[in-house]
Design an enzyme around this catalytic site. Structure first.
Site, PDB file in Angstrom:
ATOM      1  N   ALA A 258       0.808  -1.214   0.000  1.00  0.00           N
ATOM      2  CA  ALA A 258       0.000   0.000   0.000  1.00  0.00           C
ATOM      3  C   ALA A 258       0.845   1.269   0.000  1.00  0.00           C
ATOM      4  O   ALA A 258       0.369   2.328  -0.388  1.00  0.00           O
ATOM      5  CB  ALA A 258      -0.925   0.008   1.219  1.00  0.00           C
ATOM      6  N   LYS A 259       2.086   1.155   0.488  1.00  0.00           N
ATOM      7  CA  LYS A 259       3.031   2.288   0.537  1.00  0.00           C
ATOM      8  C   LYS A 259       2.405   3.520   1.186  1.00  0.00           C
ATOM      9  O   LYS A 259       2.599   4.646   0.736  1.00  0.00           O
ATOM     10  CB  LYS A 259       3.567   2.618  -0.850  1.00  0.00           C
ATOM     11  CG  LYS A 259       4.320   1.459  -1.517  1.00  0.00           C
ATOM     12  CD  LYS A 259       4.876   1.857  -2.867  1.00  0.00           C
ATOM     13  CE  LYS A 259       5.615   0.699  -3.519  1.00  0.00           C
ATOM     14  NZ  LYS A 259       4.701  -0.373  -3.983  1.00  0.00           N
ATOM     15  N   ARG A 260       1.668   3.303   2.257  1.00  0.00           N
ATOM     16  CA  ARG A 260       1.051   4.414   2.965  1.00  0.00           C
ATOM     17  C   ARG A 260       2.111   5.192   3.748  1.00  0.00           C
ATOM     18  O   ARG A 260       3.134   4.645   4.128  1.00  0.00           O
ATOM     19  CB  ARG A 260      -0.045   3.925   3.910  1.00  0.00           C
ATOM     20  CG  ARG A 260      -1.212   3.196   3.210  1.00  0.00           C
ATOM     21  CD  ARG A 260      -1.938   4.104   2.226  1.00  0.00           C
ATOM     22  NE  ARG A 260      -3.249   3.578   1.860  1.00  0.00           N
ATOM     23  CZ  ARG A 260      -3.550   3.040   0.694  1.00  0.00           C
ATOM     24  NH1 ARG A 260      -2.626   2.930  -0.239  1.00  0.00           N
ATOM     25  NH2 ARG A 260      -4.766   2.604   0.442  1.00  0.00           N
TER      26      ARG A 260
END
Length: 279
Positions: free
Chosen positions: A97-99
């Site tokens: 998700a690379k949040r």
């Protein structure tokens, strides 16, 4: 069971450090499926379930990439949940998700992925500061993989820049992550690219016990031999991710599922010099 314990069991059980990336691109689906009279979400569901069926014996983990599910609109989130439910329980599931956000926003990302979707781990972007990691560091059964030295050419724009002490930004991130690990039971891992193998040692040397998620083997051209050399002294368990070169193998063939299985099996075999240290 802690995240590191489940990770070790997954690698040992499969005798593999392979992670299969689930990136359902409608334009790349096998022709036999692409041309069927089915709704797009149904095509994606059928495709991913078949990929899982034929690769599960060769891998330790799966990494669904949220961007491809989000591109399907509201149906994409339903398919994401459907695929999570379908994945074998003995595999590590990483939400790619690379949040990276602060305060209550990060808290709600953590609730979404750890409480609602109940994935084992998530990829995070620390660019806004290490406080963005805090909401994800509350459970020993979960893990995070923090972007540290990515496989793309743009890594040179920021991550490979040198600081005043001579170390790169990547090395600094790794050092700070090691320090943060001393304060939490949640497993803190790093995303480091196989295409950056010559630059890896100064980075992973800062945090030698970190679990690693390693993209870049496959279509991006990372060398397994160079990667094995870079990992020679690393204690943390690595997962080597491949997406397109596995799931879209033989896309123009009616026997595409067999080609997917063959590609996963071959990469598992190629990774054996790395796997044998951890399995």
């Amino acid at each position: 069971m802690t995240f590191k314990e489940k990770l070790a069991e997954a690698v040992q059980g499969a005798e593999s450090t392979l992670c299969v990336g689930l990136d359902p691109n409608l334009n790349l689906l096998p022709a036999a499926l692409r041309n069927k009279d089915m709704a797009d979400p149904a095509k994606v569901s059928h495709f991913l379930k078949k990929v899982i069926d034929v690769t599960r014996e060769y891998c330790a983990a799966y990494k669904p990439n949220l961007g491809f599910f989000e591109a399907l609109g509201p149906d994409g989130w339903d398919i994401f949940q459907e695929i999570l439910d379908y994945l074998p329980s003995d595999k590590i599931v990483i939400a790619d998700a690379k949040r990276g956000d602060i305060s209550s926003t990060a808290e709600h990302y953590a609730k979404a992925f750890f409480d609602h979707f109940d994935v084992d781990a998530i990829t995070l972007n620390p660019l806004m500061g290490f406080e963005t990691l805090d909401p994800f560091l509350e459970e020993s059964g979960k893990g995070i993989y923090t972007l540290t030295l990515t496989s793309n050419p743009g890594a040179g724009d920021i991550l490979l820049r040198k600081l005043s002490d001579g170390n790169t930004v990547s090395a600094y991130i790794a050092k700070r992550l090691r320090q943060r690990q001393e304060e939490t039971a949640t497993a803190i891992g790093m995303v480091v690219g196989a295409t950056k193998a010559p630059d890896l040692q100064p980075v992973i040397g800062q945090f030698p016990a970190a679990p690693l998620l390693i993209p870049g083997v496959g279509k991006q051209g990372g060398s397994v031999a160079e990667l094995a050399e870079a990992l020679a002294n690393h204690r943390g368990t690595p997962l080597v991710n491949s997406s397109r070169s596995i799931i879209y193998a033989g896309s123009e063939s009616d026997q595409w599922a067999k080609e997917v299985a063959r590609s996963a099996r071959n990469l598992k075999r190629r990774l054996s010099p790395i796997t044998e240290k951890y399995a």
